[in-house]
Design an enzyme around this catalytic site. Structure first.
Site, PDB file in Angstrom:
ATOM      1  N   ASP A  58       0.362  -7.759  -5.550  1.00 37.43           N
ATOM      2  CA  ASP A  58       1.073  -8.770  -4.771  1.00 37.43           C
ATOM      3  C   ASP A  58       0.168  -9.882  -4.248  1.00 37.43           C
ATOM      4  O   ASP A  58       0.559 -11.043  -4.211  1.00 37.43           O
ATOM      5  CB  ASP A  58       1.843  -8.108  -3.625  1.00 37.43           C
ATOM      6  N   ASP A 108       1.532  -4.214  10.059  1.00 36.29           N
ATOM      7  CA  ASP A 108       0.423  -4.995   9.489  1.00 36.29           C
ATOM      8  C   ASP A 108       0.562  -6.488   9.789  1.00 36.29           C
ATOM      9  O   ASP A 108      -0.360  -7.124  10.286  1.00 36.29           O
ATOM     10  CB  ASP A 108       0.357  -4.820   7.959  1.00 36.29           C
ATOM     11  N   ARG A 150       7.613 -12.271  -5.080  1.00 36.54           N
ATOM     12  CA  ARG A 150       6.360 -12.898  -4.637  1.00 36.54           C
ATOM     13  C   ARG A 150       6.294 -14.398  -4.916  1.00 36.54           C
ATOM     14  O   ARG A 150       5.887 -15.161  -4.040  1.00 36.54           O
ATOM     15  CB  ARG A 150       5.151 -12.154  -5.215  1.00 36.54           C
ATOM     16  N   SER A 207       4.777   4.031   1.183  1.00 36.39           N
ATOM     17  CA  SER A 207       4.832   2.581   1.303  1.00 36.39           C
ATOM     18  C   SER A 207       6.070   2.130   0.540  1.00 36.39           C
ATOM     19  O   SER A 207       6.244   2.466  -0.634  1.00 36.39           O
ATOM     20  CB  SER A 207       3.567   1.977   0.704  1.00 36.39           C
TER      21      SER A 207
HETATM   22  N1  ARG Z   1       3.989  -1.721  -8.195  1.00 40.96           N
HETATM   23  C1  ARG Z   1       5.024  -2.648  -7.894  1.00 40.96           C
HETATM   24  C2  ARG Z   1       4.582  -4.048  -8.253  1.00 40.96           C
HETATM   25  O1  ARG Z   1       3.427  -4.315  -8.272  1.00 40.96           O
HETATM   26  C3  ARG Z   1       5.495  -2.536  -6.469  1.00 40.96           C
HETATM   27  C4  ARG Z   1       4.475  -2.861  -5.422  1.00 40.96           C
HETATM   28  C5  ARG Z   1       4.890  -2.580  -4.011  1.00 40.96           C
HETATM   29  N2  ARG Z   1       5.225  -1.211  -3.842  1.00 40.96           N
HETATM   30  C6  ARG Z   1       5.349  -0.576  -2.659  1.00 40.96           C
HETATM   31  N3  ARG Z   1       5.778   0.637  -2.687  1.00 40.96           N
HETATM   32  N4  ARG Z   1       5.085  -1.162  -1.520  1.00 40.96           N
HETATM   33  O2  ARG Z   1       5.404  -4.882  -8.494  1.00 40.96           O
END
Ligand code: ARG
Length: 399
Positions: free
Chosen positions: A123, A14, A94, A174
């Protein structure tokens, strides 16, 4: 329109496609930024890949120390678990990424930053709210949210532009990973009737195939922060690494939850967080030993506020600082050691000790040496129950 853009770059497909897409769409120069927060990453290879695709420059930063000292430590002091379960391993990276994006943009005189988040997750919110808090003048570009490519179209675009597409079949999951945890979603996990299969798990064994012999670990804390493991003083980062493999081996730290995203979606998330689980468990045990009852209860309610605030992307808020000031005071007495037994996915507490322990055996005991004057309980109960007996009499309460 942006002329120079700093892109948060993971090295995956990506964000690799995003390098070219931004160049074309905005006619802008792209500088990539990659942070090492303990994910399995070859920083040099990522840097080279970005430059090969056409980035003007590729910045890589070893952010492990900052991540542990400024983000993970705070989660530990607050026992921060979103919805009582998730130790925020993805969430806390983040604001750090946002901070580094803003710093790098300043260094390179860039007028925009970009990230590879989708429009369905938390995110994007965390990164954009944080960037705005730090520099409201920076433009923010979210290519994945904007371009509307299907998977096939994206691969097409990559091939047309000579962007390497991974030859191995794409994992159906993911995954986001750093030294505090591993987040796993999508694929078969979207089906709530299916137990998570073994294939996405890397850090943890299934409790069913964990060793038959338990393992003891002893964690020493100073002011709420782990400082030793099994009697040996170690930097926190090494304690985390060691516990990830130790507890993971014993099947500790798998979480399967329905999670409430800030954007209104309920999703099923699976996490591997062995060290986080063990450390927060031990930290809580120690707090129960050393903290006054009312303080313990108040802290507990604020911990939930704190976890939600971080989850919701409000890291750079005054509220976080205020809550942390409170937590810091509470941690003055959180010194001591907690010994735990790890066994087939379970954590069992074995021993607790602290110079600030409020446990007094002479008060608690039912054996000889009891110094508690039981007669005093009578007056206490009479006064404690007075409001109820008055009100019950008025209201004519019958048994
Ligand atoms: N749900 C989690 C959060 O918002 C993780 C997000 C990313 N998860 C992933 N499998 N790429 O903090």
């Amino acid at each position: 329109m942006a002329k120079r853009v700093v892109l948060a770059y993971s090295g995956g497909l990506d964000t690799s496609v995003a390098i070219r897409w931004i160049q074309e769409r905005y006619n802008a120069e792209v500088i990539t930024l990659t942070l090492d927060m303990g994910q399995p990453i070859d920083l040099e290879a990522v840097r080279k890949k970005a430059l090969d695709i056409g980035a003007k420059d590729a910045v890589v930063v070893d952010a492990k120390e900052v991540f542990v000292n400024h983000y993970v430590k705070r989660v530990i002091k607050a026992n921060a678990l979103y919805e009582g379960k998730y130790p925020l391993s993805t969430s806390i990276t983040r604001p750090l990424i946002a901070r580094e994006l803003v710093k790098t943009a300043r260094m390179y005189g860039a007028d925009a930053v970009a990230h590879g988040c989708t429009g369905k997750g938390n995110d994007q919110v965390r990164i954009e709210v944080s960037v705005r808090a730090l520099d409201p003048n920076l433009e923010i570009i979210a290519p994945i949210r904007e371009w509307g490519f299907s998977r096939e179209e994206e691969i097409d675009y990559a091939e047309k532009h000579g962007i390497p597409v991974p030859v191995t079949k794409k994992s159906p999951y993911s995954i986001d990973e750093n030294l505090w945890g591993r987040s796993i979603e999508s694929g078969i996990l979207e089906d709530l009737k299916v137990e998570p299969p073994e294939d996405p798990f890397v850090w943890t064994r299934s409790p069913m195939s964990a060793p038959d012999e338990p393992e003891y670990v002893e964690i020493g804390f100073e002011r709420g922060i782990p400082v030793s493991l099994n009697g040996k003083d170690l930097p926190l980062i090494e304690i985390i690494t060691a516990l990830n493999s130790l507890a993971g081996l014993h099947g500790v730290g798998r979480i399967d939850m329905i999670e409430d995203r800030l954007v209104g979606i309920k999703s099923r998330e699976v996490y591997e967080v062995p060290a986080a689980t063990v450390i927060i468990y031990a930290h809580r045990e120690l707090e129960h030993l050393v903290m006054e009852r009312n303080l313990l209860f108040l802290k507990n309610s604020l911990e939930n506020e704190y976890a939600k605030l971080i989850y919701d992307g409000l890291w750079f808020s005054h509220m976080r600082e205020a809550l942390e000031a409170f937590f810091d005071v509470t941690q003055e007495v959180v010194n001591g050691t907690i010994r735990l037994k790890l066994y087939k996915g379970n954590i069992i507490v074995s021993q607790r000790s602290s110079p600030f322990s409020l446990y007094e055996r002479s008060l608690a005991t039912y054996e000889k040496g009891d110094i508690f004057d039981q007669k005093k309980a009578e007056g206490f109960i009479y006064i404690w129950g007075l409001p109820l007996s008055s009100s019950a009499r008025k209201r004519g309460k019958k048994p």
